[in-house]
Design an enzyme around this catalytic site. Structure first.
Site, mmCIF file in Angstrom:
data_model
loop_
_atom_site.group_PDB
_atom_site.id
_atom_site.type_symbol
_atom_site.label_atom_id
_atom_site.label_comp_id
_atom_site.label_asym_id
_atom_site.label_seq_id
_atom_site.Cartn_x
_atom_site.Cartn_y
_atom_site.Cartn_z
ATOM 1 C CG ASP A 1 94.091 175.572 84.723
ATOM 2 O OD1 ASP A 1 93.398 174.934 85.195
ATOM 3 O OD2 ASP A 1 94.616 175.203 83.348
ATOM 4 N NE ARG B 1 91.891 177.413 82.921
ATOM 5 C CZ ARG B 1 92.881 177.841 82.005
ATOM 6 N NH1 ARG B 1 93.400 178.911 82.336
ATOM 7 N NH2 ARG B 1 93.300 176.907 81.162
ATOM 8 C CB SER B 2 86.080 177.292 79.206
ATOM 9 O OG SER B 2 86.421 175.629 78.983
ATOM 10 C CB CYS C 1 89.879 176.810 79.417
ATOM 11 S SG CYS C 1 88.689 175.428 79.723
ATOM 12 C CG ASN D 1 85.137 172.642 77.366
ATOM 13 O OD1 ASN D 1 84.320 171.768 76.497
ATOM 14 N ND2 ASN D 1 84.847 173.321 77.760
HETATM 15 P P1 4NP Z 1 91.165 173.780 81.945
HETATM 16 O O1 4NP Z 1 92.199 172.991 82.882
HETATM 17 O O2 4NP Z 1 91.914 174.125 80.723
HETATM 18 O O3 4NP Z 1 90.700 174.853 82.823
HETATM 19 O O4 4NP Z 1 90.124 172.870 81.658
HETATM 20 C C1 4NP Z 1 92.985 172.026 82.548
HETATM 21 C C2 4NP Z 1 92.698 170.792 82.517
HETATM 22 C C3 4NP Z 1 93.427 169.681 82.107
HETATM 23 C C4 4NP Z 1 94.620 170.061 81.779
HETATM 24 C C5 4NP Z 1 95.022 171.140 81.767
HETATM 25 C C6 4NP Z 1 94.310 172.309 82.399
HETATM 26 N N1 4NP Z 1 95.483 168.754 81.470
HETATM 27 O O5 4NP Z 1 96.632 169.043 81.162
HETATM 28 O O6 4NP Z 1 95.025 167.822 80.948
#
Ligand code: 4NP
Length: 163
Positions: A132, A28-29, A22, A25
């Site tokens: 997300d 989702r992942s 994702c 990390n």
């Molecule tokens: P992930 O979600 O890709 O599912 O881990 C996110 C985690 C952090 C951020 C965006 C999406 N961020 O912008 O910090």
């Protein structure tokens, strides 16, 4: 491994390696990694199919999963306490058989990093995107989506690898 010792490859000694990807990390992942691992264990295939997860971005390297993701997993009996975020590396395209992305942006990013001649299958967990929860706040929904996707992915791998 036993299969190698006896000079043939028994299906259960075949190590299929899966990497979930994702953006950060931390949501989702890691959920996909731990849910898929538990689905694989339920089917008695933990020695045949292994998995890890990583992100395309470096913002959260070294951090544990988001506490809301960890809580939803714990509610469903899944422990992710040892997990720490990492970023995808060029060697992952050699080290993994399936690289499974959470959304179309992750897919585009991963495909743009793939070294020429990479044999890893790069795909998405669902036909559409896994929402997300970093933005939606709905971690239960993400859990349901990664559960559905994990079962479908396991069926696909079993079919394609004859496991
Ligand atoms: P992930 O979600 O890709 O599912 O881990 C996110 C985690 C952090 C951020 C965006 C999406 N961020 O912008 O910090």
């Amino acid at each position: 491994m036993l299969g190698v010792f006896y000079g043939y490859l028994h299906p259960l000694s075949m190590d299929v390696r899966v990497l979930f990807v994702c953006l950060g990390n931390i949501c989702r992942s890691p959920m996909a990694e731990h849910v898929f691992r538990s689905v694989v264990a339920e089917e008695g295939l933990s020695r045949a199919i292994t998995c890890e997860s990583c992100g395309t971005a470096s913002y959260h390297i070294g951090e544990p999963p988001d506490r809301r993701a960890a809580r939803v997993m714990a509610v469903h009996g899944i422990d992710c306490s040892g997990k720490r975020a990492s970023r995808i590396r060029p060697s992952d395209f050699d080290d993994f058989d399936y690289i499974v992305c959470m959304d179309g942006y992750n897919l585009d990013d991963v495909l743009s990093m793939a070294p020429p001649g990479s044999k890893a299958v790069v795909t998405t967990l669902l036909d559409g995107d896994v929402d997300d929860p970093w933005y939606t706040g709905d971690f239960e929904r993400t859990f349901r989506e990664v559960s559905t996707g994990s079962r479908a992915l396991l069926e696909r791998i079993r079919r394609e690898r004859g496991i």
